[in-house]
Design a protein around this motif. Structure first.
Motif, mmCIF file in Angstrom:
data_model
loop_
_atom_site.group_PDB
_atom_site.id
_atom_site.type_symbol
_atom_site.label_atom_id
_atom_site.label_comp_id
_atom_site.label_asym_id
_atom_site.label_seq_id
_atom_site.Cartn_x
_atom_site.Cartn_y
_atom_site.Cartn_z
ATOM 1 N N GLY A 2 0.824 -1.206 0.000
ATOM 2 C CA GLY A 2 0.000 0.000 0.000
ATOM 3 C C GLY A 2 0.854 1.250 0.000
ATOM 4 O O GLY A 2 0.521 2.262 -0.618
ATOM 5 N N TYR A 3 1.976 1.170 0.707
ATOM 6 C CA TYR A 3 2.914 2.272 0.812
ATOM 7 C C TYR A 3 3.520 2.606 -0.544
ATOM 8 O O TYR A 3 3.673 3.767 -0.917
ATOM 9 C CB TYR A 3 4.017 1.805 1.756
ATOM 10 N N GLY A 4 3.853 1.542 -1.291
ATOM 11 C CA GLY A 4 4.411 1.762 -2.623
ATOM 12 C C GLY A 4 3.333 2.166 -3.605
ATOM 13 O O GLY A 4 3.537 3.037 -4.456
ATOM 14 N N VAL A 5 2.149 1.572 -3.419
ATOM 15 C CA VAL A 5 1.055 1.761 -4.381
ATOM 16 C C VAL A 5 0.518 3.179 -4.359
ATOM 17 O O VAL A 5 0.078 3.703 -5.381
ATOM 18 C CB VAL A 5 -0.047 0.714 -4.072
ATOM 19 N N ILE A 6 0.591 3.832 -3.171
ATOM 20 C CA ILE A 6 0.092 5.208 -3.090
ATOM 21 C C ILE A 6 0.904 6.122 -3.991
ATOM 22 O O ILE A 6 0.456 7.190 -4.392
ATOM 23 C CB ILE A 6 0.101 5.716 -1.630
ATOM 24 N N ALA A 7 2.116 5.688 -4.327
ATOM 25 C CA ALA A 7 2.963 6.491 -5.204
ATOM 26 C C ALA A 7 2.364 6.612 -6.595
ATOM 27 O O ALA A 7 2.595 7.603 -7.293
ATOM 28 C CB ALA A 7 4.357 5.871 -5.302
#
Lengths: 278, 278, 278, 278
Positions: free
Chosen positions: D223-228
């Motif tokens: 999720g942390y990467g995907v928000i990018a």
């Protein structure tokens, strides 16, 4: 017998156009119906686990499941029959997913234990990824994929760094807060660190001692800054592919070879040659 | 005796190639084994704190720990022996980390108190940062490092601003909500402010009074906007370094070999040669 | 009397250099001492609210507070005396902050109620913003300020849109979840919406009904997408100011007037003129 | 009768200028008063649900509600009378909203059940979106709208991907954690996945088993990467529209008046005129 074969060949050809094609009306209709059936199968998988729903509609659900299974089975055989290289299809990613989509109800007759079957059934939704191959989305998803692939190296370095930090912070917090405050082991502490660093913050574990709260504050501010990195990577990468696409769209000047003309340019900006004459 | 020396010199040379080099098969194999042993040592440090695991496998863990310690000790001495400037290595960052990696089991014989030893042991994972120096990652991590260093000034100004806001908001919330609602002191209120501003939101402390909830809403919206700032800084910086790298990729001048010409340059910026003649 | 005046003038001048200047050693030392005293005053304000600390060190704290108050008072008068336009200083933002910084202990003799005094005391930390005017940070903070000011219009439109959405979603959730599930009123529901939309997620209020959880999921995905907007605005703005700064650094060609030469360019990329001859 | 008509026509004309115009003082004043009344109506809708407020000020609130309703009713009829194509207005989006704004108090005489009325009343705030059409904001909101519309395709692909992942992760977590740990059904598990992936993290449901916590950690990092991704999309898009706007700002060609020349263009891209001669 030759005639029979030719009839079969024609059937194969028509089936191919309907199942694999997206240009004819029948092809589009089939795609929509298939999408609907897949969504229904996923919905049923979900609702089975909702107790109040299951007790009421169990029989209807089972009937629908069998309908879907038969639909998927027929579709799977038609796909194999109508394609020219059936083996290539069977062992392709989507071929395996299509096969798995037919299995759950057959397996349920043999195997007990709804847990595994539930996961097998939920694999059906991988079929939905096929939609992204549809011509309408293909450009958009390709650009996203390209940008993510291009930034793969940087993102791996970043995740490597984050994971090491996570273990280090987790170990320190385990020592500072200790078992009695919910940090029962280093793996649990690492779980807490990830929950905090990614700003999820469940609150199932949270620091209690002043020193722990101070360290947690540092971790949060770190996480706050750190989230900027993957975002920055992807932003920069997408801006770059956008620029490339913008340049690729423009033809070079036939006279001097200069590239990068604007969309509505009539004359080359380097030599003044009329671009519309080319 | 001279022969003995030459044998020792040859041993030193071979050891150097295996331990410090990354080009030979033996060098690559050593790097992989070392990586595996480090990961194992970190895994053991973690699992020691998991009670159910420790009670079952305590003896195996201790045996493995001694194995790792002996491996690290030998490796440390080989590193010192085989390098030309051993003192420089010993006092370098990675030299100190390598020494610390050997210590925990020896210290455990002398000191009691697993807390400190646990942290010393977890320092072993700093050895993992060395992987980022590997040629394969060196370009990617260098670019990230450059972008972060270049945006250091702006990020410091930003953090300074955030910290001051944090103290101010924390003081106000302490007065508004008060001790009875969990805001037991200004430092605790500041902890809550950081938890909120970074959107972590544990929920261990949350405003109860209407005015407190209203102020908290403002803080959240502020935090929501404020997160844009570091992300924007890093994005802009990465886009800039990407542009610089893109320029370096462009074709060199045929005359003088200078690189980094702009997209629509007609003359080499180093020798004035007409680039379009090439 | 003229001599006395000249002595006073010289004292004023020296004081001015020490207090307002940043170039002399005395000026730098004064800045550092002042920074230390401000930080100490903020630390004391915080620690007063920590009960265990206050009961132990109450007397020392009061003594230190008086010391700081006297220091700030002398500093304030020296600032007024040494500057040429004292009235302009007195009514400037930092002039008022400097005055407020001296007040708390005097007010404490007159007013009772530590709440208000605590806020007045915490206003002291606004003095810390002055540091951002220091030459070392001035460029960085100016660029950030410029980017934020330039994107002000877009951010206001964005916040306006978010606030309206917040009220709408809050009203719907109030009807869907109702008082019994923690959504006791529309303002409380709006507070929950902001907590959710900004991804803070305390968990003090969370949806319980299936419909409420479904709507909440939509809000979260909306919030997830929506956070992209301010970040995108600031990123684009910072990239723009970076480009402007990069272009401003480069001189135009004396021959053809072309701008945008690269850092190490020797020849104009438009006409081939030698740039170093200029 | 002709005279009477002309008086009515003049009244219509004046009313039109006041209600629809933004240039005259009366027009601006009307806009401000209308904004104030709308905000008051929204505030009353909110405060009605706050019990302590409602028991005290019920009568005043009802009186104010009637005043607002009469104001909106008169305004609605004036809008219909003064505009040239009343039917087009009546069936436009804002026409329907304006009508709905008048209804709640009238409906309250007929229908019982404050739930529905509360939503109808809160629809009044959709009128606030009209403010974004005001000339002052029109450029800014247009640019944001353009950037969001341009990135629509990519964002849809992204949301499609996220939703599929959400169902898959939800199914797995349901099997791993099970009913006894709060993951009572797959829809509930999907709700948890969205809460986690968007980094909201209420903590009403959180994984308890080690495997569940490990999987949750993976989801959080994902999720942390995907928000990018959405942030990157919007940033790149806004940077692009900024560049387009920047080009429009450049000097027009002296010969044909064409705008939008590139930074180092030497010839006008519309008429081939040498730009450097100007």
């Amino acid at each position: 017998m030759s005639k029979e074969r030719s009839v079969f060949q024609q059937f194969r050809k028509k089936t191919y156009i309907v199942i694999y094609g997206t240009n004819t009306i029948a092809g589009k209709a089939f795609d929509l119906i298939l999408l609907g059936v897949i969504l229904l199968s996923i919905l049923l998988t979900m609702m089975e686990t909702v107790k109040s729903f299951e007790t009421k509609y169990h029989d209807i659900r089972i009937a629908l499941e069998w309908g879907i299974t038969i639909f998927f089975t027929i579709e799977y055989f038609l796909r194999i029959i109508s394609i020219n290289k059936p083996l290539k299809y069977i062992f392709s990613f989507y071929g395996i997913i299509d096969l798995i989509a037919t299995l759950p109800m057959y397996l349920a007759q043999v195997v007990a234990g709804s847990g595994v079957l539930s996961i097998v059934r939920s694999l059906r939704l991988l079929r939905l990824f096929k939609v992204l191959n549809h011509p309408q989305f293909t450009g958009q998803s390709q650009q996203l994929k390209d940008a993510l692939l291009a930034s793969k190296g940087k993102i791996l370095v970043f995740i490597y760094f984050v994971l090491i930090s996570t273990v280090l912070i987790g170990s320190i917090m385990y020592v500072v807060e200790g078992r009695e405050n919910g940090f029962t082991s280093i793996p649990t502490s690492i779980y807490w660190t990830i929950v905090t660093l990614t700003t999820v913050g469940y609150g199932d574990i949270s620091p209690v001692t002043p020193l722990g709260q101070f360290l947690a504050s540092l971790v949060m501010i770190l996480g706050y800054g750190v989230i900027a990195v993957p975002t920055g990577i992807v932003s920069a990468e997408l801006a770059k592919t956008d620029q490339k696409l913008a340049l690729i769209d423009k033809n070079p000047c036939a006279d001097c070879g200069a590239e990068g003309h604007q969309e509505n340019a009539k004359f080359c900006h380097q030599c003044g040659n009329n671009l519309l004459d080319d």
